[in-house]
Design a protein around this motif. Sequence first.
Motif, PDB file in Angstrom:
ATOM      1  N   ILE A  30       3.124  26.680  45.525  1.00  0.00           N
ATOM      2  CA  ILE A  30       4.561  26.567  45.288  1.00  0.00           C
ATOM      3  C   ILE A  30       5.247  26.393  46.630  1.00  0.00           C
ATOM      4  O   ILE A  30       5.095  27.230  47.524  1.00  0.00           O
ATOM      5  N   ASN A  31       5.994  25.331  46.768  1.00  0.00           N
ATOM      6  CA  ASN A  31       6.668  25.042  48.025  1.00  0.00           C
ATOM      7  C   ASN A  31       8.026  25.727  48.136  1.00  0.00           C
ATOM      8  O   ASN A  31       8.430  26.154  49.218  1.00  0.00           O
ATOM      9  N   ASP A  49      17.547  29.855  47.877  1.00  0.00           N
ATOM     10  CA  ASP A  49      16.156  29.468  47.701  1.00  0.00           C
ATOM     11  C   ASP A  49      15.351  29.908  48.906  1.00  0.00           C
ATOM     12  O   ASP A  49      15.892  30.301  49.943  1.00  0.00           O
ATOM     13  N   ILE A  50      14.034  29.890  48.720  1.00  0.00           N
ATOM     14  CA  ILE A  50      13.126  30.321  49.769  1.00  0.00           C
ATOM     15  C   ILE A  50      11.920  29.397  49.751  1.00  0.00           C
ATOM     16  O   ILE A  50      11.318  29.161  48.701  1.00  0.00           O
ATOM     17  N   ILE A  51      11.617  28.827  50.907  1.00  0.00           N
ATOM     18  CA  ILE A  51      10.502  27.904  50.970  1.00  0.00           C
ATOM     19  C   ILE A  51       9.247  28.640  51.424  1.00  0.00           C
ATOM     20  O   ILE A  51       9.329  29.794  51.845  1.00  0.00           O
ATOM     21  N   SER A  52       8.117  27.972  51.363  1.00  0.00           N
ATOM     22  CA  SER A  52       6.843  28.643  51.546  1.00  0.00           C
ATOM     23  C   SER A  52       6.726  29.304  52.909  1.00  0.00           C
ATOM     24  O   SER A  52       6.040  30.318  53.052  1.00  0.00           O
ATOM     25  N   GLY A  53       7.384  28.785  53.912  1.00  0.00           N
ATOM     26  CA  GLY A  53       7.319  29.388  55.240  1.00  0.00           C
ATOM     27  C   GLY A  53       8.194  30.613  55.402  1.00  0.00           C
ATOM     28  O   GLY A  53       8.122  31.304  56.422  1.00  0.00           O
ATOM     29  N   GLY A  98       6.253  22.592  43.316  1.00  0.00           N
ATOM     30  CA  GLY A  98       5.013  22.705  44.062  1.00  0.00           C
ATOM     31  C   GLY A  98       3.963  21.752  43.547  1.00  0.00           C
ATOM     32  O   GLY A  98       4.271  20.633  43.127  1.00  0.00           O
ATOM     33  N   MET A  99       2.713  22.227  43.533  1.00  0.00           N
ATOM     34  CA  MET A  99       1.578  21.381  43.171  1.00  0.00           C
ATOM     35  C   MET A  99       0.703  22.101  42.154  1.00  0.00           C
ATOM     36  O   MET A  99       0.457  23.303  42.297  1.00  0.00           O
ATOM     37  N   SER A 108       9.996  22.925  37.953  1.00  0.00           N
ATOM     38  CA  SER A 108      10.236  23.594  36.682  1.00  0.00           C
ATOM     39  C   SER A 108      11.442  24.507  36.754  1.00  0.00           C
ATOM     40  O   SER A 108      11.772  25.031  37.819  1.00  0.00           O
ATOM     41  N   TRP A 109      12.070  24.692  35.601  1.00  0.00           N
ATOM     42  CA  TRP A 109      13.235  25.564  35.470  1.00  0.00           C
ATOM     43  C   TRP A 109      12.938  26.676  34.481  1.00  0.00           C
ATOM     44  O   TRP A 109      12.253  26.451  33.483  1.00  0.00           O
TER      45      TRP A 109
END
Length: 119
Positions: A30-31, A49-53, A98-99, A108-109
């Motif tokens: 999930i990115n 929001d929060i990204i993978s890093g 993500g992937m 997705s929601w």
Amino acid sequence: VQLQASGGGLVQPGGSLRLSCAASGSILSINVMGWYRQAPGKQRELVADIISGGTTNYLDSVKGRFTISRDHAKNTVALEANSLKPEDTAVYYCYAAGMTTSFIGFSSWGQGTQLTVSS
């Protein structure tokens, strides 16, 4: 990939609430995970929001009051909402992108959860 949100409800002004969202399915990675909201008669807007890093982004009006966090191992995201105001009233939607394990990208929601701030 499915998202299940929970934690909405009725809160008095100045109160706090925690929203949670869990992603499930054939997830490879999930990115980004986040929360949007939509008030009656208004467009949906990004709350946080929060990204993978670990980088986070917040809507200006919630900065200092809301905190987003993520559990990578459990594929969950939470939004801690403090000092709530009537203008925070909206349907809150969680989001993830993500992937999959088939190496196909997904976005997705969740189904939406109502947060009402009122005395």
